[in-house]
Structures are given as C-alpha cells and as structure tokens.
Design a protein around this motif. Structure first.
Motif, PDB file in Angstrom:
ATOM      1  N   VAL A 142     -13.341  28.401  58.290  1.00 54.64           N
ATOM      2  CA  VAL A 142     -14.626  27.665  58.921  1.00 54.64           C
ATOM      3  C   VAL A 142     -15.421  28.619  59.649  1.00 54.64           C
ATOM      4  O   VAL A 142     -14.939  29.585  60.414  1.00 54.64           O
ATOM      5  CB  VAL A 142     -14.153  26.742  59.980  1.00 54.64           C
ATOM      6  CG1 VAL A 142     -15.358  26.004  60.552  1.00 54.64           C
ATOM      7  CG2 VAL A 142     -12.931  25.715  59.157  1.00 54.64           C
ATOM      8  N   ASP A 143     -16.788  28.600  59.371  1.00 53.03           N
ATOM      9  CA  ASP A 143     -17.695  29.433  60.106  1.00 53.03           C
ATOM     10  C   ASP A 143     -17.541  29.507  61.642  1.00 53.03           C
ATOM     11  O   ASP A 143     -17.501  28.461  62.459  1.00 53.03           O
ATOM     12  CB  ASP A 143     -19.028  28.966  59.497  1.00 53.03           C
ATOM     13  CG  ASP A 143     -19.489  29.774  58.149  1.00 53.03           C
ATOM     14  OD1 ASP A 143     -18.891  30.917  58.016  1.00 53.03           O
ATOM     15  OD2 ASP A 143     -20.528  29.168  57.700  1.00 53.03           O
ATOM     16  N   GLY A 161      -9.680  12.037  53.848  1.00 54.49           N
ATOM     17  CA  GLY A 161     -11.149  11.857  53.676  1.00 54.49           C
ATOM     18  C   GLY A 161     -11.790  11.018  54.497  1.00 54.49           C
ATOM     19  O   GLY A 161     -13.212  10.759  54.521  1.00 54.49           O
ATOM     20  N   ALA A 162     -11.213  10.414  55.538  1.00 53.18           N
ATOM     21  CA  ALA A 162     -11.871   9.525  56.340  1.00 53.18           C
ATOM     22  C   ALA A 162     -12.690  10.384  57.474  1.00 53.18           C
ATOM     23  O   ALA A 162     -13.749   9.989  57.940  1.00 53.18           O
ATOM     24  CB  ALA A 162     -10.831   8.857  57.415  1.00 53.18           C
ATOM     25  N   ILE A 163     -12.572  11.756  57.809  1.00 53.50           N
ATOM     26  CA  ILE A 163     -13.139  12.749  58.605  1.00 53.50           C
ATOM     27  C   ILE A 163     -13.856  13.530  57.584  1.00 53.50           C
ATOM     28  O   ILE A 163     -13.006  14.277  56.932  1.00 53.50           O
ATOM     29  CB  ILE A 163     -12.171  13.320  59.444  1.00 53.50           C
ATOM     30  CG1 ILE A 163     -11.688  12.393  60.659  1.00 53.50           C
ATOM     31  CG2 ILE A 163     -12.966  14.441  60.124  1.00 53.50           C
ATOM     32  CD1 ILE A 163     -10.712  13.014  61.684  1.00 53.50           C
ATOM     33  N   LYS A 164     -15.042  13.511  57.672  1.00 46.75           N
ATOM     34  CA  LYS A 164     -15.884  14.274  56.214  1.00 46.75           C
ATOM     35  C   LYS A 164     -16.562  15.458  56.809  1.00 46.75           C
ATOM     36  O   LYS A 164     -16.848  16.297  56.140  1.00 46.75           O
ATOM     37  CB  LYS A 164     -16.945  13.410  55.820  1.00 46.75           C
ATOM     38  CG  LYS A 164     -16.365  12.249  55.363  1.00 46.75           C
ATOM     39  CD  LYS A 164     -17.316  11.386  54.556  1.00 46.75           C
ATOM     40  CE  LYS A 164     -16.587   9.906  54.100  1.00 46.75           C
ATOM     41  NZ  LYS A 164     -15.587  10.257  52.774  1.00 46.75           N
ATOM     42  N   ALA A 183     -21.188  21.175  59.188  1.00 47.35           N
ATOM     43  CA  ALA A 183     -20.837  21.277  57.658  1.00 47.35           C
ATOM     44  C   ALA A 183     -19.766  20.260  57.324  1.00 47.35           C
ATOM     45  O   ALA A 183     -18.924  20.054  58.072  1.00 47.35           O
ATOM     46  CB  ALA A 183     -20.459  22.642  57.327  1.00 47.35           C
ATOM     47  N   PRO A 184     -20.176  19.838  55.951  1.00 47.20           N
ATOM     48  CA  PRO A 184     -19.030  19.084  55.444  1.00 47.20           C
ATOM     49  C   PRO A 184     -17.701  19.827  55.246  1.00 47.20           C
ATOM     50  O   PRO A 184     -17.501  21.007  55.090  1.00 47.20           O
ATOM     51  CB  PRO A 184     -19.449  18.776  53.990  1.00 47.20           C
ATOM     52  CG  PRO A 184     -20.855  18.898  54.071  1.00 47.20           C
ATOM     53  CD  PRO A 184     -21.291  19.966  55.161  1.00 47.20           C
ATOM     54  N   ILE A 185     -16.497  19.071  55.052  1.00 46.09           N
ATOM     55  CA  ILE A 185     -15.059  19.642  55.036  1.00 46.09           C
ATOM     56  C   ILE A 185     -14.843  19.864  53.649  1.00 46.09           C
ATOM     57  O   ILE A 185     -14.680  18.672  53.016  1.00 46.09           O
ATOM     58  CB  ILE A 185     -14.029  18.954  55.773  1.00 46.09           C
ATOM     59  CG1 ILE A 185     -14.538  18.812  57.287  1.00 46.09           C
ATOM     60  CG2 ILE A 185     -12.790  19.555  55.304  1.00 46.09           C
ATOM     61  CD1 ILE A 185     -13.601  18.004  58.280  1.00 46.09           C
TER      62      ILE A 185
END
Length: 370
Positions: A142-143, A161-164, A183-185
């Motif tokens: 992760v940046d 997929g509930a936390i995006k 950013a998206p995960i």
C-alpha cells in the motif's frame, strides 16, 4: 522445552540439535529423534535405503521441504526425493489416485478423503502427520503505509468485498495516525484448491463477527483476482500497488511485502513472529485418533501476544499397504523430517519447528508404518 523456545527463528542458533554422525548408508542407527534419518531407538540395519520417493501437495511447505530434502541427501545420497508443490487439494487427489508415495496438505484429511486414502492404502488407514508450522501473513503493498493493523471483522470485510477502499473508516479506526490512500483495494486469492485458503477462511469465519459469508474450504469464495499457488499471490501483491492477499510467512518475507499486525481482541495488536505463532499453537487440541495426529487450531484465540492465523502442514502417508521398498523410503525420509536436525533446518526459512512433545508423537507414528 517450552513452545516459545522451540519457535525461535532467524539467525538464532537452535540449541542441542546434536552431532551428525552418519557418514554413509549402513552406519549404525541412532534414535530417530536425533540427527540420523530413518532410524528409531529400536531399529536395526541401514538408515539409508536406495530409490526414488515421489510426493506432491502443499505449496506452503515448498521452501521447507526443499531445504529438508537437501539436508537429507547429504546423509542419504542414494535416495531421490521429488516434491511437486501443486497445492494441498491436488496432492491429496494424486495420493489417493496412487500417483505419489505421500502427500503434503495444509489441512487434515476429511472423512471422504480418508475413505479414499484407506482404499489407496490397500484397506489400511492413512495418517495425518503434522510436520511444518507455517504462519499465514496478511500481506500488503500500500502506497505510503509501512505499518498496518487489521482485526478479524475488518479483514473479513476486505476479503469478502464489503470494504472497497483503503481509507474506509473501519481500517482508519484501527490505524490512527496512518495516512491511508483513497485507492481501491486489489485483493488476490489462491485460484487453486489450497489448504492455505481453507485455514485462512477458518480464521475469517471464526474471528470475522459474521462478516465472512462462506464456509471454510480449499476453494476461495470471496472477492478478488486469482493467482496460482503461494508464489503466484505473493508476486501479485509485490507487483500491484494498493493490493492485499494471504500467504505463508516465508513468501511474504522473501518478497519483502508488508505484513499486517492482527488485533485479536486482547487489547494490543500482535506482530507475526515465531513467538506469537507459538502462542497460538499452544492452544491447539488433538483432533485425530490413534496414530492419526490431526490438530484443531483456535483461530479466534484472544490470548495476549498470540498471532491467530497459522496453519499446520501434514504429510499424509499409508500406515500399511505400500511396497516394501517404498515403505522404507517413506519411513527414512519422514523420520529425518521430524528429527531435531530436520526441524531445526526450518528456522532460518521463517517456518517453525514443532514442539518436542508433538515431534515425539509424530516420530512414533512414523516408526509404526509397516
């Protein structure tokens, strides 16, 4: 000896592993718990048979078994051991189809698999022999994030997929002071049938507070992009910014990935280490009967300092039913694997040796193979 001491890894020397005294095949045997492969305290004759041993299965133990094979061949040069890390599910299938001599699996045989294994072993039981302790890392890239804490419910929501996005309030709450990107995960999972997947989903189910909707299984049912084997998911995270996956500790370390601390509910997030994995293993209970040594792990442990996401890799073997020459090979190699020398060779690879009391039980089960 305590579990914590047995689980010391890295550059720390493991005390009292004994002196290797086997100079050639046919040397006088020594107790199987010592450095000599293939011998028990009551055995006689040569320690090193000749021939080829074929095995298949868990990719989680690949680095471990490769190292043990190398060390074993220093003692038994006339034995060729081939191990194909195709994944736990494939290994069990190949074992039950009589294509390999033993299998590696990150979960014990289920009843239907045991039925098929008994048939493969000419009507004799197969056994689950715990051999390698492999903590599972939640690995990330992760940046701008060098330290990340997750708990069971948050991890379950990410992999479901509930936390995006990385700056979701649930992640931010666990990581005060950390600047999380919007950013998206990107989630990676094992696309092959995997014992690592089964163990990780057992953790998500036990600790997720209902957020994980599927049942624990070797087949992934959450969100994300599939990659084959441990090496595949590790490479996926390494090459993809703002990504996350689950993978054995050694693969996360080798690929220089971030490893999440786990808040197990004890009040202090737990860093993955040999000591913290050992505290989780201490809560394991026997699940097998007789010489079958399957273990039940407590994935919801709240013990202070316990890292709850661990797996046990089992070697699955016939108690009887193999040709005599194969029986000798299986006993010789697995005896070395469980010996002090075989187990201590795992410490520098970010695996952990089994506690002494479990080593003794596994060795007795191996010596009973006939």
């Amino acid at each position: 000896m305590s579990v914590n001491r047995l689980f010391r890894v890295g550059s720390v020397a493991v005390a009292s592993v004994g002196v290797l005294a086997l100079s050639a095949c046919g040397s006088d045997p020594t107790p199987s718990g010592s450095s000599s492969p293939g011998a028990s305290s009551s055995s006689t004759g040569a320690d090193c048979p000749k021939g080829t041993l074929n095995a298949e299965g868990s990719s989680a133990q690949k680095n471990a078994i490769d190292e043990v094979i190398s060390k074993y061949n220093e003692k038994c040069a006339d034995v060729t051991v081939n191990y194909n890390p195709t994944g736990s599910g494939a290994g069990i299938k190949q074992f039950n189809a009589n294509q390999v001599d033993f299998a590696g699996s990150d979960s014990a045989l289920k009843p239907d698999e045991m039925t098929a294994a008994t048939k493969r072993c000419a009507g004799n039981p197969a056994v689950d022999l715990p051999m390698v302790i492999g903590p599972i890392a939640i690995a990330y890239n992760v940046d701008g994030v060098s330290k990340l804490t997750l708990d069971g419910p948050t991890a379950a929501k990410i992999f479901q997929g509930a936390i995006k996005t990385w700056n979701d309030p649930a992640i931010a709450k666990l990581n005060a002071g950390v600047t999380l990107p919007s950013a998206p995960i990107s989630v990676f999972f094992r696309s092959d049938d995997s014992g690592t997947t089964e163990n990780f989903t057992k953790y998500l189910k036990a600790s997720g507070g209902g957020a994980w909707k599927g049942e624990p299984a070797k087949k992934w049912t959450g969100t994300g992009s599939g990659k084959e084997k441990s090496a595949g998911v590790a490479e996926g995270v390494k090459s993809t910014k703002n990504s996350i996956s689950y993978v054995e500790w050694s693969y996360a370390v080798d690929n220089k990935l971030g490893i999440a601390l786990i808040d197990n509910g004890s009040g202090t997030p737990v860093e993955l280490s040999a000591d913290s994995a050992g505290k989780a293993l201490a809560a394991a209970k026997p699940a097998g009967t007789g010489s079958d040594l399957a273990m039940k792990l407590d994935y919801a442990t709240k013990a202070p300092g316990a890292y709850p996401i661990i797996l046990v890799t089992y070697e699955i073997a016939c108690t009887k039913g193999l040709p005599a020459e194969k029986t000798a090979l299986v006993k010789s190699f697995l005896s070395y694997f469980i010996s002090k020398d075989g187990q201590s060779s795992l410490t520098s690879l970010n695996y952990a040796p089994l506690p002494a009391e479990i080593q003794t039980k596994v060795d007795a089960a191996i010596q009973a193979i006939s």
